[in-house]
Design a protein around this motif. Sequence first.
Motif, PDB file in Angstrom:
ATOM      1  N   LEU A  20     -18.232 -54.224 -31.201  1.00 40.41           N
ATOM      2  CA  LEU A  20     -19.694 -54.177 -31.174  1.00 40.41           C
ATOM      3  C   LEU A  20     -20.192 -52.942 -30.427  1.00 40.41           C
ATOM      4  O   LEU A  20     -21.119 -52.263 -30.875  1.00 40.41           O
ATOM      5  N   PHE A  21     -19.591 -52.655 -29.282  1.00 41.05           N
ATOM      6  CA  PHE A  21     -20.006 -51.478 -28.526  1.00 41.05           C
ATOM      7  C   PHE A  21     -19.698 -50.188 -29.285  1.00 41.05           C
ATOM      8  O   PHE A  21     -20.510 -49.261 -29.307  1.00 41.05           O
ATOM      9  N   ILE A  22     -18.547 -50.127 -29.926  1.00 39.92           N
ATOM     10  CA  ILE A  22     -18.197 -48.937 -30.707  1.00 39.92           C
ATOM     11  C   ILE A  22     -19.181 -48.752 -31.855  1.00 39.92           C
ATOM     12  O   ILE A  22     -19.662 -47.642 -32.105  1.00 39.92           O
TER      13      ILE A  22
ATOM     14  N   ALA B 261     -25.167 -54.883 -26.028  1.00 42.55           N
ATOM     15  CA  ALA B 261     -24.962 -54.259 -27.340  1.00 42.55           C
ATOM     16  C   ALA B 261     -26.233 -54.294 -28.174  1.00 42.55           C
ATOM     17  O   ALA B 261     -26.569 -53.318 -28.838  1.00 42.55           O
ATOM     18  N   PHE B 262     -26.965 -55.388 -28.118  1.00 40.51           N
ATOM     19  CA  PHE B 262     -28.216 -55.476 -28.870  1.00 40.51           C
ATOM     20  C   PHE B 262     -29.306 -54.587 -28.269  1.00 40.51           C
ATOM     21  O   PHE B 262     -30.196 -54.151 -28.976  1.00 40.51           O
ATOM     22  N   SER B 263     -29.216 -54.333 -27.005  1.00 42.25           N
ATOM     23  CA  SER B 263     -30.228 -53.465 -26.360  1.00 42.25           C
ATOM     24  C   SER B 263     -30.043 -52.051 -26.805  1.00 42.25           C
ATOM     25  O   SER B 263     -30.931 -51.262 -26.923  1.00 42.25           O
TER      26      SER B 263
ATOM     27  N   ASN C 216     -25.033 -57.960 -36.010  1.00 37.37           N
ATOM     28  CA  ASN C 216     -25.228 -59.379 -36.349  1.00 37.37           C
ATOM     29  C   ASN C 216     -23.942 -60.005 -36.882  1.00 37.37           C
ATOM     30  O   ASN C 216     -23.675 -61.181 -36.623  1.00 37.37           O
ATOM     31  N   THR C 217     -23.144 -59.244 -37.617  1.00 33.41           N
ATOM     32  CA  THR C 217     -21.851 -59.747 -38.066  1.00 33.41           C
ATOM     33  C   THR C 217     -20.959 -60.029 -36.866  1.00 33.41           C
ATOM     34  O   THR C 217     -20.288 -61.064 -36.808  1.00 33.41           O
ATOM     35  N   GLY C 218     -20.969 -59.123 -35.900  1.00 34.20           N
ATOM     36  CA  GLY C 218     -20.210 -59.358 -34.676  1.00 34.20           C
ATOM     37  C   GLY C 218     -20.699 -60.570 -33.915  1.00 34.20           C
ATOM     38  O   GLY C 218     -19.909 -61.316 -33.326  1.00 34.20           O
TER      39      GLY C 218
END
Length: 87
Positions: free
Chosen positions: A13-15, A85-87, A51-53
């Motif tokens: 997610l971060f990548i 990650a969402f931010s 969102n998949t993550g």
Amino acid sequence: MVKRVTHATIIVLFILAILGIIDLAMIGAKTMYADPDIYLKGMAKIYMSINTGLMINIFCIIWSITTGVSDEFDFGKINWHLFEAFS
């Protein structure tokens, strides 16, 4: 196994978030932020991947609860990383 999948999901997610930011910067440099359709397609790719993550992470939480290994998880830390990650 479930703990490794959860941690790998957070790392991916971060990548993906970092690659998405780079992609948006490149789109902006090419179009001078004047073409909203291309910019929104870039944003859609980022949101779909994050969102998949998130769905995989929710699956891992349910998986850990059903297998009885949920005591090993720090759900607060995992949720905090998802928030980052969402931010």
